[in-house]
Design a protein around this motif. Structure first.
Motif, short mmCIF file in Angstrom:
data_model
loop_
_atom_site.label_atom_id
_atom_site.label_comp_id
_atom_site.label_asym_id
_atom_site.label_seq_id
_atom_site.Cartn_x
_atom_site.Cartn_y
_atom_site.Cartn_z
N ASN A 196 3.72 -0.40 -12.63
CA ASN A 196 3.14 0.75 -12.20
C ASN A 196 2.27 0.70 -11.01
O ASN A 196 2.52 1.33 -10.20
CB ASN A 196 2.16 0.71 -13.35
CG ASN A 196 2.39 1.88 -14.86
OD1 ASN A 196 3.65 2.27 -14.95
ND2 ASN A 196 1.76 1.18 -15.64
N PHE A 197 2.15 -0.83 -10.90
CA PHE A 197 1.25 -0.89 -9.15
C PHE A 197 2.60 -0.88 -7.77
O PHE A 197 2.47 -0.08 -7.83
CB PHE A 197 0.59 -2.18 -9.47
CG PHE A 197 0.27 -2.68 -8.06
CD1 PHE A 197 -1.51 -1.92 -7.79
CD2 PHE A 197 0.43 -3.42 -7.09
CE1 PHE A 197 -1.73 -2.48 -6.76
CE2 PHE A 197 -0.15 -3.95 -6.47
CZ PHE A 197 -1.20 -3.22 -6.02
N LEU A 210 -6.24 -2.81 -1.76
CA LEU A 210 -6.68 -3.71 -3.43
C LEU A 210 -8.23 -4.00 -3.04
O LEU A 210 -9.32 -3.73 -4.09
CB LEU A 210 -5.70 -4.12 -4.08
CG LEU A 210 -6.52 -4.33 -5.56
CD1 LEU A 210 -6.30 -2.89 -6.71
CD2 LEU A 210 -5.01 -4.50 -6.14
N SER A 214 -0.82 -3.68 0.45
CA SER A 214 -1.47 -2.99 -0.69
C SER A 214 -2.16 -3.80 -1.47
O SER A 214 -3.17 -3.11 -2.35
CB SER A 214 -0.52 -2.54 -2.42
OG SER A 214 1.00 -1.97 -1.43
N GLN A 223 1.99 -2.64 -16.45
CA GLN A 223 0.43 -2.28 -15.51
C GLN A 223 1.07 -2.73 -13.96
O GLN A 223 1.09 -2.61 -12.79
CB GLN A 223 -0.72 -3.24 -15.39
CG GLN A 223 -1.36 -2.15 -16.61
CD GLN A 223 -2.64 -3.66 -16.91
OE1 GLN A 223 -2.75 -4.90 -17.30
NE2 GLN A 223 -3.41 -2.50 -17.45
N LEU A 224 1.78 -4.11 -14.08
CA LEU A 224 2.44 -4.44 -12.94
C LEU A 224 3.52 -3.64 -12.48
O LEU A 224 3.51 -3.26 -11.36
CB LEU A 224 3.10 -5.76 -12.80
CG LEU A 224 1.58 -7.42 -13.04
CD1 LEU A 224 2.19 -9.13 -12.99
CD2 LEU A 224 0.91 -7.52 -11.26
N GLU A 242 3.66 2.51 -8.14
CA GLU A 242 2.33 4.00 -7.38
C GLU A 242 2.39 3.26 -6.08
O GLU A 242 2.08 4.32 -5.70
CB GLU A 242 1.07 3.65 -8.39
CG GLU A 242 0.94 4.57 -9.47
CD GLU A 242 -0.28 3.93 -10.00
OE1 GLU A 242 -0.81 2.96 -9.61
OE2 GLU A 242 -0.34 4.24 -11.51
N ASN A 243 2.06 2.17 -5.55
CA ASN A 243 2.11 1.97 -4.26
C ASN A 243 3.43 1.67 -3.46
O ASN A 243 3.48 1.55 -2.17
CB ASN A 243 1.30 0.09 -3.82
CG ASN A 243 -0.02 0.75 -4.42
OD1 ASN A 243 -0.72 1.52 -4.13
ND2 ASN A 243 -0.47 0.01 -5.27
#
Length: 71
Positions: free
Chosen positions: A11-12, A31, A27, A8-9, A15-16
């Motif tokens: 991906n974050f 958020l 970011s 998940q990290l 994505e950013n």
């Protein structure tokens, strides 16, 4: 113990498009800004005892009628 998984990290970050510490700060700011705004509005509703734009009779001199420009 972590709340987010490594996947998940990753991906974050992708994505950013995080490349540096200032990118990370920007970011995280984006958020959390909506969450903090909702918390503040809920706190105001609790303090005043009614929701924003509520029309029923109020037993308080406080009012909230939206956002206005300050002069």
């Amino acid at each position: 113990m972590s709340i987010l998984t490594k996947e998940q990290l990753k991906n974050f970050i992708s994505e950013n498009n995080i490349q540096s510490i200032p990118d990370l700060y920007a970011s995280l700011k984006n958020l959390f800004k909506d969450t903090i705004q909702e918390m503040l509005e809920a706190e105001l509703s609790t303090e005043l005892g009614y929701e924003k734009y509520e029309k029923k009779d109020k037993d308080t001199p406080n009012s909230r009628n939206g956002y206005t420009q300050k002069t």
